[in-house]
Design an enzyme around this catalytic site. Structure first.
Site, PDB file in Angstrom:
ATOM      1  N   LYS A  22      58.729  86.502  27.000  1.00  0.00           N
ATOM      2  CA  LYS A  22      60.167  86.627  26.684  1.00  0.00           C
ATOM      3  C   LYS A  22      60.776  85.239  26.486  1.00  0.00           C
ATOM      4  O   LYS A  22      61.485  84.995  25.519  1.00  0.00           O
ATOM      5  CB  LYS A  22      60.883  87.326  27.826  1.00  0.00           C
ATOM      6  N   ASN A  23      60.472  84.323  27.414  1.00  0.00           N
ATOM      7  CA  ASN A  23      61.149  83.022  27.401  1.00  0.00           C
ATOM      8  C   ASN A  23      60.581  82.052  26.382  1.00  0.00           C
ATOM      9  O   ASN A  23      61.100  80.946  26.222  1.00  0.00           O
ATOM     10  CB  ASN A  23      61.140  82.404  28.806  1.00  0.00           C
ATOM     11  N   ARG A  92      72.568  85.506  28.220  1.00  0.00           N
ATOM     12  CA  ARG A  92      73.052  84.137  28.137  1.00  0.00           C
ATOM     13  C   ARG A  92      72.137  83.215  27.341  1.00  0.00           C
ATOM     14  O   ARG A  92      72.561  82.168  26.866  1.00  0.00           O
ATOM     15  CB  ARG A  92      73.311  83.590  29.522  1.00  0.00           C
ATOM     16  N   CYS A 116      75.725  84.279  35.935  1.00  0.00           N
ATOM     17  CA  CYS A 116      75.034  85.579  36.063  1.00  0.00           C
ATOM     18  C   CYS A 116      74.748  85.754  37.550  1.00  0.00           C
ATOM     19  O   CYS A 116      75.123  84.923  38.373  1.00  0.00           O
ATOM     20  CB  CYS A 116      73.752  85.599  35.232  1.00  0.00           C
ATOM     21  N   ARG A 121      74.983  78.852  36.158  1.00  0.00           N
ATOM     22  CA  ARG A 121      74.264  78.632  34.888  1.00  0.00           C
ATOM     23  C   ARG A 121      75.098  77.826  33.874  1.00  0.00           C
ATOM     24  O   ARG A 121      75.357  78.249  32.772  1.00  0.00           O
ATOM     25  CB  ARG A 121      73.858  79.973  34.276  1.00  0.00           C
ATOM     26  N   ASP A 304      61.059  81.771  38.717  1.00  0.00           N
ATOM     27  CA  ASP A 304      60.989  83.161  38.244  1.00  0.00           C
ATOM     28  C   ASP A 304      59.931  83.974  38.976  1.00  0.00           C
ATOM     29  O   ASP A 304      59.815  85.176  38.744  1.00  0.00           O
ATOM     30  CB  ASP A 304      60.705  83.208  36.735  1.00  0.00           C
ATOM     31  N   ARG A 396      64.960  94.152  30.641  1.00  0.00           N
ATOM     32  CA  ARG A 396      65.276  92.935  29.885  1.00  0.00           C
ATOM     33  C   ARG A 396      64.034  92.060  29.763  1.00  0.00           C
ATOM     34  O   ARG A 396      63.903  91.271  28.843  1.00  0.00           O
ATOM     35  CB  ARG A 396      66.366  92.137  30.612  1.00  0.00           C
TER      36      ARG A 396
HETATM   37  C1  EPZ Z   1      65.306  79.226  31.740  1.00  0.00           C
HETATM   38  O1  EPZ Z   1      66.696  79.370  32.003  1.00  0.00           O
HETATM   39  C2  EPZ Z   1      64.709  80.622  31.842  1.00  0.00           C
HETATM   40  N1  EPZ Z   1      65.315  81.492  30.840  1.00  0.00           N
HETATM   41  C3  EPZ Z   1      64.956  81.197  33.241  1.00  0.00           C
HETATM   42  O2  EPZ Z   1      64.299  82.465  33.307  1.00  0.00           O
HETATM   43  C4  EPZ Z   1      64.315  80.259  34.272  1.00  0.00           C
HETATM   44  O3  EPZ Z   1      64.577  80.738  35.568  1.00  0.00           O
HETATM   45  C5  EPZ Z   1      64.904  78.841  34.091  1.00  0.00           C
HETATM   46  O4  EPZ Z   1      64.691  78.380  32.738  1.00  0.00           O
HETATM   47  C6  EPZ Z   1      64.266  77.829  35.040  1.00  0.00           C
HETATM   48  O5  EPZ Z   1      62.901  77.785  34.819  1.00  0.00           O
HETATM   49  C7  EPZ Z   1      64.894  81.409  29.555  1.00  0.00           C
HETATM   50  O6  EPZ Z   1      64.019  80.612  29.223  1.00  0.00           O
HETATM   51  C8  EPZ Z   1      65.537  82.340  28.575  1.00  0.00           C
HETATM   52  P1  EPZ Z   1      67.605  75.663  33.132  1.00  0.00           P
HETATM   53  P2  EPZ Z   1      67.715  78.136  31.711  1.00  0.00           P
HETATM   54  O7  EPZ Z   1      68.551  75.163  32.103  1.00  0.00           O
HETATM   55  O8  EPZ Z   1      67.251  77.394  30.515  1.00  0.00           O
HETATM   56  C9  EPZ Z   1      71.017  73.669  35.768  1.00  0.00           C
HETATM   57  C10 EPZ Z   1      64.113  84.754  33.726  1.00  0.00           C
HETATM   58  O9  EPZ Z   1      64.096  85.368  34.800  1.00  0.00           O
HETATM   59  N2  EPZ Z   1      71.672  73.353  34.480  1.00  0.00           N
HETATM   60  O10 EPZ Z   1      66.215  75.101  33.163  1.00  0.00           O
HETATM   61  O11 EPZ Z   1      69.087  78.681  31.717  1.00  0.00           O
HETATM   62  C11 EPZ Z   1      70.988  75.171  36.063  1.00  0.00           C
HETATM   63  O12 EPZ Z   1      72.183  75.572  36.692  1.00  0.00           O
HETATM   64  C12 EPZ Z   1      65.118  83.627  33.530  1.00  0.00           C
HETATM   65  O13 EPZ Z   1      63.319  84.960  32.766  1.00  0.00           O
HETATM   66  C13 EPZ Z   1      72.850  72.588  34.494  1.00  0.00           C
HETATM   67  O14 EPZ Z   1      73.343  72.189  35.550  1.00  0.00           O
HETATM   68  O15 EPZ Z   1      67.477  77.261  33.012  1.00  0.00           O
HETATM   69  C14 EPZ Z   1      69.788  75.304  36.982  1.00  0.00           C
HETATM   70  O16 EPZ Z   1      70.166  74.988  38.308  1.00  0.00           O
HETATM   71  C15 EPZ Z   1      66.076  83.508  34.690  1.00  0.00           C
HETATM   72  N3  EPZ Z   1      73.452  72.300  33.300  1.00  0.00           N
HETATM   73  C16 EPZ Z   1      68.824  74.221  36.484  1.00  0.00           C
HETATM   74  O17 EPZ Z   1      69.621  73.316  35.689  1.00  0.00           O
HETATM   75  C17 EPZ Z   1      72.934  72.715  32.098  1.00  0.00           C
HETATM   76  O18 EPZ Z   1      73.529  72.385  31.037  1.00  0.00           O
HETATM   77  C18 EPZ Z   1      67.701  74.752  35.592  1.00  0.00           C
HETATM   78  O19 EPZ Z   1      68.288  75.532  34.577  1.00  0.00           O
HETATM   79  C19 EPZ Z   1      71.753  73.480  32.104  1.00  0.00           C
HETATM   80  C20 EPZ Z   1      71.130  73.788  33.311  1.00  0.00           C
END
Ligand code: EPZ
Length: 420
Positions: A22-23, A92, A116, A121, A304, A396
């Site tokens: 998915k990701n 998102r 979420c 996020r 995850d 999802r």
């Molecule tokens: C991706 O989300 C995945 N989703 C998530 O999988 C996964 O948990 C996550 O990466 C971490 O590995 C997809 O790929 C579609 P991040 P993403 O930006 O990109 C902070 C699932 O279950 N952050 O790596 O949204 C954020 O709050 C989902 O399949 C900021 O502060 O995650 C978090 O604490 C859930 N500012 C950390 O970074 C930003 O601009 C990592 O988030 C962006 C992120």
């Protein structure tokens, strides 16, 4: 709405095929925005989130042909670079259209995704990167508007790795003037898969999979076909399902290299794990020892998989420790597990799990994607019947999980739900 009903106590054995990730599929589909023309994707998982992103591209004007697991996308006629709230709110990751839209059209208007269940996020790092590349970013009425005639290459230093931020800016940089360097980039396999597609489209990317990615922008890209990598989180979920039911399961169409940290931990706690080029075999008959893990950015233990490993820890003999360091609210599965008789204490980001403990089946509520997976796993080992409500969360991110589990011997069915 549906519910899933599990009668626990069955040992899983046999073989199961992993679907596409998915990701990985989500950013790959967004990358099709970067060039007019048809791209054919294979091994696309048939999931709610994938249908949502395809619906979004169709609303923007793309031509979509779905013949699962093959999806054809042609964005030649795409002319409406706006992603509405109604869609972004449900998924998102739609924010991943932002970088490609600005790169190709010089403009995008995307609803802010909002938080979420698992956390706020934010997307501040995505927007900071686009600003560094010369874009004007304006936030009003819950939308972000980004304008830029042509993005300029820039050095982007992430204070922490962000998967979506790395993907958005890597895509944006492929059509920028000059060179972009992303420091402290996320290193997930999904980033490498996206870079592989972009390279086939003519982009000049070096360092994907490391924490420093260099992108030399070019004038335009060409369509290219691509097959999605296996889903490492679905893989890990089935590894746990086999382990907790003391099963003997061959997991095929997987990539063991993408789950090496999960393999390492499971071997360390006494589970027999055999790996080959595209399979993982789990045999769990001996004592499961306690685990002590912290979720980290790849190649660390994936957040995850945190909820699923909590159920694994319930089968371990002794006290286990899990720390969720990525998201601030990713223990929503715990209250439901406690209702099934689990012995878990939460102290801020730390969870202490006392095992082994016998779970009792009851009605539980899914709150987010991976929490719902952990409730299914708990149902597999609980005494009696467990009903998991609001399984739209599960749909999802897992393709026909109840069919795959029942083919391994689980007593699991999907039924319409009277209440939710
Ligand atoms: C991706 O989300 C995945 N989703 C998530 O999988 C996964 O948990 C996550 O990466 C971490 O590995 C997809 O790929 C579609 P991040 P993403 O930006 O990109 C902070 C699932 O279950 N952050 O790596 O949204 C954020 O709050 C989902 O399949 C900021 O502060 O995650 C978090 O604490 C859930 N500012 C950390 O970074 C930003 O601009 C990592 O988030 C962006 C992120």
């Amino acid at each position: 709405m549906d519910k899933i009903v599990v009668n626990g106590g069955k040992r899983l054995e046999g073989r199961v095929d992993i679907s596409g990730a998915k990701n990985a599929a989500l950013p790959l589909i967004c990358a099709s925005i970067l060039t007019p023309g048809q791209i054919i994707f294979d091994n696309v998982p048939r999931l709610g989130d994938i249908r949502t992103i395809l619906k979004l591209l169709a609303i923007m004007g793309a031509d979509i042909d779905m013949n699962w697991p093959r999806i054809k996308i042609n964005t030649a006629e795409l002319n409406n670079p706006i992603a509405p709230y109604e869609l972004v709110k449900t998924m998102r990751a739609a924010i991943l259209v932002l970088g490609p839209l600005v790169a190709r059209f010089g403009y995008a208007k995307v609803s802010l995704p909002g938080g979420c269940a698992i956390g706020a996020r934010p997307i501040d790092l995505h927007l900071k990167g686009l600003k560094a590349m010369g874009a004007q970013v304006n936030i009003s009425k819950g939308y972000v508007e980004v304008n830029c005639t042509r993005l300029q290459g820039s050095v982007i230093d992430f204070p922490q790795p962000t998967v979506g931020g790395t993907e958005n800016l890597m895509m944006a940089a492929t059509l920028a003037a000059g060179t972009t360097v992303i420091n402290n980039a996320a290193r997930e396999p999904e980033i490498i898969d996206l870079a592989n597609l972009l390279d086939k489209m003519g982009a000049k990317i070096r360092g994907a999979g490391t924490s420093r990615i260099i992108i030399n922008g070019c004038e335009n890209l060409q369509p290219a076909d691509h097959s999605v990598i296996p889903d490492r989180i679905e893989t890990g979920t089935f590894m746990v399902a086999a382990a907790i039911t003391r099963g003997d399961v061959l997991i095929r169409k997987a990539n063991p290299l993408h789950v090496s940290r999960i393999v390492e931990i499971m071997k360390n706690i006494g589970i027999s794990v055999e790996t080959g080029k595209d399979f993982i075999k789990i045999n769990s008959s001996g004592t499961i020892h306690p685990l002590d893990v912290i979720t980290e950015a790849y190649p660390g233990f994936p957040t995850d998989m945190q909820a699923q490993f909590m159920v694994l820890a319930l089968k371990a003999r002794g006290k286990s420790f899990i720390t969720e360091s990525i998201f601030e609210n990713r223990y929503m599965h715990v209250p439901e597990l406690l209702r099934m008789g689990a012995d878990i204490q939460i102290e801020k980001r730390n969870a202490i799990i006392n095992g082994p403990c016998e779970l009792e089946g009851t009605t539980v509520m899914a709150t987010d994607l991976r929490a719902s997976a952990s409730l299914i796993l708990a149902g597999l080992i609980a005494k009696g019947t467990t009903e998991i409500l609001r399984v739209y969360h599960l749909d999802r991110g897992y393709e026909k999980i109840e069919n795959k589990l029942s083919s391994l011997g689980a007593d699991i069915t999907r039924k319409p739900s009277e209440i939710y």
